[in-house]
Design a protein around this motif. Structure first.
Motif, PDB file in Angstrom:
ATOM      1  N   ARG A  10       0.838  -1.199   0.000  1.00 16.73           N
ATOM      2  CA  ARG A  10       0.000   0.000   0.000  1.00 16.73           C
ATOM      3  C   ARG A  10       0.874   1.250   0.000  1.00 16.73           C
ATOM      4  O   ARG A  10       1.983   1.245   0.519  1.00 16.73           O
ATOM      5  CB  ARG A  10      -0.909   0.034   1.241  1.00 16.73           C
ATOM      6  CG  ARG A  10      -1.851  -1.148   1.349  1.00 16.73           C
ATOM      7  CD  ARG A  10      -2.650  -1.063   2.632  1.00 16.73           C
ATOM      8  NE  ARG A  10      -3.469  -2.251   2.848  1.00 16.73           N
ATOM      9  CZ  ARG A  10      -4.198  -2.483   3.928  1.00 16.73           C
ATOM     10  NH1 ARG A  10      -4.186  -1.589   4.924  1.00 16.73           N
ATOM     11  NH2 ARG A  10      -4.921  -3.580   4.034  1.00 16.73           N
ATOM     12  N   THR A 102     -13.081   6.905  -2.188  1.00 18.98           N
ATOM     13  CA  THR A 102     -13.847   5.895  -1.452  1.00 18.98           C
ATOM     14  C   THR A 102     -15.323   6.131  -1.754  1.00 18.98           C
ATOM     15  O   THR A 102     -15.696   7.165  -2.316  1.00 18.98           O
ATOM     16  CB  THR A 102     -13.614   5.993   0.068  1.00 18.98           C
ATOM     17  OG1 THR A 102     -14.078   7.267   0.532  1.00 18.98           O
ATOM     18  CG2 THR A 102     -12.144   5.839   0.416  1.00 18.98           C
ATOM     19  N   THR A 103     -16.165   5.192  -1.367  1.00 21.96           N
ATOM     20  CA  THR A 103     -17.580   5.285  -1.723  1.00 21.96           C
ATOM     21  C   THR A 103     -18.379   6.210  -0.822  1.00 21.96           C
ATOM     22  O   THR A 103     -19.495   6.583  -1.151  1.00 21.96           O
ATOM     23  CB  THR A 103     -18.235   3.896  -1.702  1.00 21.96           C
ATOM     24  OG1 THR A 103     -18.022   3.304  -0.408  1.00 21.96           O
ATOM     25  CG2 THR A 103     -17.637   2.992  -2.772  1.00 21.96           C
ATOM     26  N   CYS A 105     -17.557   9.635   0.989  1.00 23.52           N
ATOM     27  CA  CYS A 105     -16.645  10.734   1.332  1.00 23.52           C
ATOM     28  C   CYS A 105     -17.389  12.053   1.132  1.00 23.52           C
ATOM     29  O   CYS A 105     -17.395  12.623   0.038  1.00 23.52           O
ATOM     30  CB  CYS A 105     -15.394  10.671   0.468  1.00 23.52           C
ATOM     31  SG  CYS A 105     -14.150  11.919   0.904  1.00 23.52           S
ATOM     32  N   CYS A 144     -10.169  11.077   2.580  1.00 23.81           N
ATOM     33  CA  CYS A 144     -10.869   9.780   2.594  1.00 23.81           C
ATOM     34  C   CYS A 144     -10.065   8.739   1.829  1.00 23.81           C
ATOM     35  O   CYS A 144      -9.827   8.886   0.625  1.00 23.81           O
ATOM     36  CB  CYS A 144     -12.248   9.915   1.963  1.00 23.81           C
ATOM     37  SG  CYS A 144     -13.325  11.128   2.753  1.00 23.81           S
ATOM     38  N   HIS A 145      -9.640   7.701   2.527  1.00 16.14           N
ATOM     39  CA  HIS A 145      -8.969   6.601   1.844  1.00 16.14           C
ATOM     40  C   HIS A 145      -9.200   5.305   2.608  1.00 16.14           C
ATOM     41  O   HIS A 145      -9.512   5.298   3.804  1.00 16.14           O
ATOM     42  CB  HIS A 145      -7.470   6.865   1.679  1.00 16.14           C
ATOM     43  CG  HIS A 145      -6.750   7.293   2.926  1.00 16.14           C
ATOM     44  ND1 HIS A 145      -6.347   6.404   3.901  1.00 16.14           N
ATOM     45  CD2 HIS A 145      -6.352   8.509   3.353  1.00 16.14           C
ATOM     46  CE1 HIS A 145      -5.727   7.056   4.868  1.00 16.14           C
ATOM     47  NE2 HIS A 145      -5.714   8.341   4.570  1.00 16.14           N
ATOM     48  N   ASP A 146      -9.073   4.207   1.899  1.00 21.49           N
ATOM     49  CA  ASP A 146      -9.206   2.877   2.489  1.00 21.49           C
ATOM     50  C   ASP A 146      -8.114   1.990   1.913  1.00 21.49           C
ATOM     51  O   ASP A 146      -7.257   2.451   1.129  1.00 21.49           O
ATOM     52  CB  ASP A 146     -10.608   2.292   2.237  1.00 21.49           C
ATOM     53  CG  ASP A 146     -10.991   2.246   0.756  1.00 21.49           C
ATOM     54  OD1 ASP A 146     -10.083   2.339  -0.107  1.00 21.49           O
ATOM     55  OD2 ASP A 146     -12.193   2.121   0.449  1.00 21.49           O
ATOM     56  N   ALA A 147      -8.127   0.726   2.301  1.00 20.63           N
ATOM     57  CA  ALA A 147      -7.068  -0.185   1.861  1.00 20.63           C
ATOM     58  C   ALA A 147      -7.022  -0.312   0.343  1.00 20.63           C
ATOM     59  O   ALA A 147      -5.943  -0.330  -0.259  1.00 20.63           O
ATOM     60  CB  ALA A 147      -7.277  -1.559   2.500  1.00 20.63           C
ATOM     61  N   ASP A 162      -1.780  13.049   4.911  1.00 17.94           N
ATOM     62  CA  ASP A 162      -3.035  13.499   5.498  1.00 17.94           C
ATOM     63  C   ASP A 162      -2.817  14.835   6.205  1.00 17.94           C
ATOM     64  O   ASP A 162      -3.319  15.868   5.785  1.00 17.94           O
ATOM     65  CB  ASP A 162      -3.577  12.460   6.489  1.00 17.94           C
ATOM     66  CG  ASP A 162      -4.255  11.291   5.791  1.00 17.94           C
ATOM     67  OD1 ASP A 162      -4.467  11.370   4.564  1.00 17.94           O
ATOM     68  OD2 ASP A 162      -4.571  10.300   6.464  1.00 17.94           O
TER      69      ASP A 162
END
Length: 232
Positions: A10, A102-103, A105, A144-147, A162
């Protein structure tokens, strides 16, 4: 890297630099969406480029790092060139059109996962011709972030920034709360998040002189993000 998240495959995420010394990073996001462009064309807003911020930073010789969207660069090439020509300023990536990665945000439309890397790579290509102190730093819209997003960006070799001090300047109606938000939380190594998008961050230029004065009183010195993160 201090403040960074272990990653594997990542993209690494960093919030701040070392808590030693006295350096802090002032960062300014330059958002631009299709809706913002439509507001400009319709004359509903005058500008999303706050030149008073640049005037102050240049006059006081203050380093800063600007996270640019590709659409903002295309709309304001002369301002981008002005930023790039200043050796105290760094240029970083804030996506092409400020869509969500992301979905969920805020109310931003989301890009599909398979388009994320292409969007960021396109933005680097838009910024590249301007030269100056370009970086591989990247900031997600809305933070906004995810894996899945971090995995998608890993091949680009970016460092996600960030930040640990959020000014709250978008859509603010008074400048004093912005000053308090920054000065109440800033520490050595901090990364301060502000915006250079005048019409939707109208109080930033009024708050900035007071923020700079408060930093001086605390013995804190603005520096380019790369120096604050210990990478310069």
């Amino acid at each position: 890297m201090p403040g960074a998240t272990p990653t594997g495959t990542r993209a690494p995420v960093v919030n701040n630099g070392p808590r030693t010394g006295n350096k802090v990073a002032l960062t300014f996001d330059a958002d631009m969406t299709d809706a913002m462009l439509a507001s400009l064309r319709a004359g509903r807003v005058k500008s999303y480029a706050n030149l008073r911020i640049l005037d102050l930073l240049e006059r006081e010789q203050v380093p800063a790092t600007f996270f640019l969207t590709g659409k903002w660069v295309r709309r304001y090439p002369d301002v981008t060139r002005r930023i790039a020509d200043n050796p105290r300023f760094e240029l970083a990536n804030h996506t092409y059109g400020h869509a969500a990665f992301t979905t969920d945000c805020y109310d931003l439309p989301a890009l599909p996962v398979d388009e994320l890397a292409r969007d960021v790579a396109k933005t680097f290509e838009v910024i590249k011709p301007y030269g100056g102190r370009q970086t591989r730093y990247f900031r997600f819209p809305g933070l906004c972030h995810d894996a899945a997003a971090l995995e998608a960006l890993a091949p680009l070799g970016v460092t996600v920034v960030d930040g640990d001090v959020v000014s709250g300047d978008p859509f603010a109606t008074a400048w004093k709360p912005l000053v308090r938000a920054v000065l109440d939380h800033v520490r050595p190594g901090s990364v301060v998040i502000m915006h250079v998008t005048e019409a939707n961050a109208a109080m930033t230029d009024e708050a900035l002189p007071h923020i700079l004065a408060g930093l001086r009183k605390r013995g804190l010195v603005p520096a380019p993000l790369s120096e604050v993160l210990g990478e310069a």
